[in-house]
Design a protein around this motif. Sequence first.
Motif, PDB file in Angstrom:
ATOM      1  N   ASP A   1       0.858  -1.173   0.000  1.00  3.90           N
ATOM      2  CA  ASP A   1       0.000   0.000   0.000  1.00  3.90           C
ATOM      3  C   ASP A   1       0.901   1.232   0.000  1.00  3.90           C
ATOM      4  O   ASP A   1       1.013   1.952   0.988  1.00  3.90           O
ATOM      5  CB  ASP A   1      -0.911  -0.027   1.230  1.00  3.90           C
TER       6      ASP A   1
ATOM      7  N   THR B   1      -0.683  -3.158  -6.122  1.00  2.00           N
ATOM      8  CA  THR B   1      -1.429  -2.545  -5.032  1.00  2.00           C
ATOM      9  C   THR B   1      -2.366  -3.586  -4.424  1.00  2.00           C
ATOM     10  O   THR B   1      -2.666  -4.607  -5.057  1.00  2.00           O
ATOM     11  CB  THR B   1      -2.233  -1.344  -5.535  1.00  2.00           C
TER      12      THR B   1
ATOM     13  N   ASP C   1      -5.532  -3.710  -4.131  1.00  2.00           N
ATOM     14  CA  ASP C   1      -6.724  -4.009  -4.918  1.00  2.00           C
ATOM     15  C   ASP C   1      -6.405  -4.799  -6.186  1.00  2.00           C
ATOM     16  O   ASP C   1      -7.310  -5.327  -6.842  1.00  2.00           O
ATOM     17  CB  ASP C   1      -7.466  -2.712  -5.277  1.00  2.00           C
ATOM     18  N   GLN C   2      -5.120  -4.921  -6.529  1.00  2.00           N
ATOM     19  CA  GLN C   2      -4.707  -5.731  -7.687  1.00  2.00           C
ATOM     20  C   GLN C   2      -4.324  -7.152  -7.288  1.00  2.00           C
ATOM     21  O   GLN C   2      -4.039  -7.971  -8.154  1.00  2.00           O
ATOM     22  CB  GLN C   2      -3.499  -5.072  -8.381  1.00  2.00           C
TER      23      GLN C   2
ATOM     24  N   LYS D   1      -3.907  -0.892   3.503  1.00  2.00           N
ATOM     25  CA  LYS D   1      -5.003  -1.551   2.794  1.00  2.00           C
ATOM     26  C   LYS D   1      -4.680  -3.001   2.460  1.00  2.00           C
ATOM     27  O   LYS D   1      -5.584  -3.771   2.120  1.00  2.00           O
ATOM     28  CB  LYS D   1      -5.337  -0.773   1.527  1.00  2.00           C
TER      29      LYS D   1
END
Length: 327
Positions: free
Chosen positions: A53, A71, A73-74, A95
């Motif tokens: 993050d 990241t 979210d990937q 995150k």
Amino acid sequence: MTNEHEDWLCRARKAEKLALISHVSPDGDTVGATLALRLAFLSLGKAVDVVCDGAVPDNMRFLEGADQYITPDQAKGPYDAAIAVDVSCRELLGKAEAVFDGAKTRLVIDHHATNPGYGEANYIRRGESACCLVAYNAIHELGVEITLPMGTCLMVGMSTDTGHFQYPATSAETLYAAADLRALGVDISYITRRLYRTQPMEKVNLTRIAYQSLRFELGGQVGVIELTHRDFEETGCSFGQADGLVNRALEVEGVRMAVMASEREDGIKMSLRAVEPDTINDIALLFGGGGHAQAAGCTIHAPLKEAVAQVLSAIEKKLAGMPERDA
């Protein structure tokens, strides 16, 4: 090797798909250890993602695999194992905490004295000079031969977390490991130039602002630097590029402790430093952070001036109960 370390190694060996997670605001130690472990697990035939993050600092993008970071979210989970690398507490996963929690097995490899051991299995050597030294040992214990790219990653973390082998925590084992990596062919001159002797203009401009901000509190015993969100925007500097600027305050004669407050979207990041034998990690712990005896950090959710005032108040109380000492 402890039983817990053996458990960590066993779980890591069994995993076929791994996520290696660096801490927010990544530094040389978390990046170096993560990328070295990535190469080690790839050599064992594992599928590996490296997750953070935050962005890898520009001066470390020469390391093999630095361009492979994704990241949170990937992240392509679920993972058989997620390994938090050089992450002293869960909050510093940022995150990526969801990636960590979503894995079948959650592991930690670290060296911070304040790490509570939040993994199902933990490979922690508290108080060691660098996570890259811990990773160096773990890679050997995984039965992997360290290659030149791995060694370069490990040397970067050992160098950055010891102040280029200057800090008190620099153990004899650290120097032996560094000598082993040098014998492998790791180019110290190149690493030194990339890490310390090549500065982008935006960091030069941020350094100028940091010096202009620098003031001294509590009878000159504490140096304070404040960097606003606007300072980062106007210079084009990333938050990671501010790493190390707190040491400029610590270099002034008579200063025992230093505070650098950086205004970020998620709060005020406090970088805290102390000159041995003084310590600062207890101050970081008061605010939910952690770190080493002389180098620690925390995040405070308050306006910049108020956050600095809170930390200075805690330091003042600590100094009041301590004997004065010569500079």
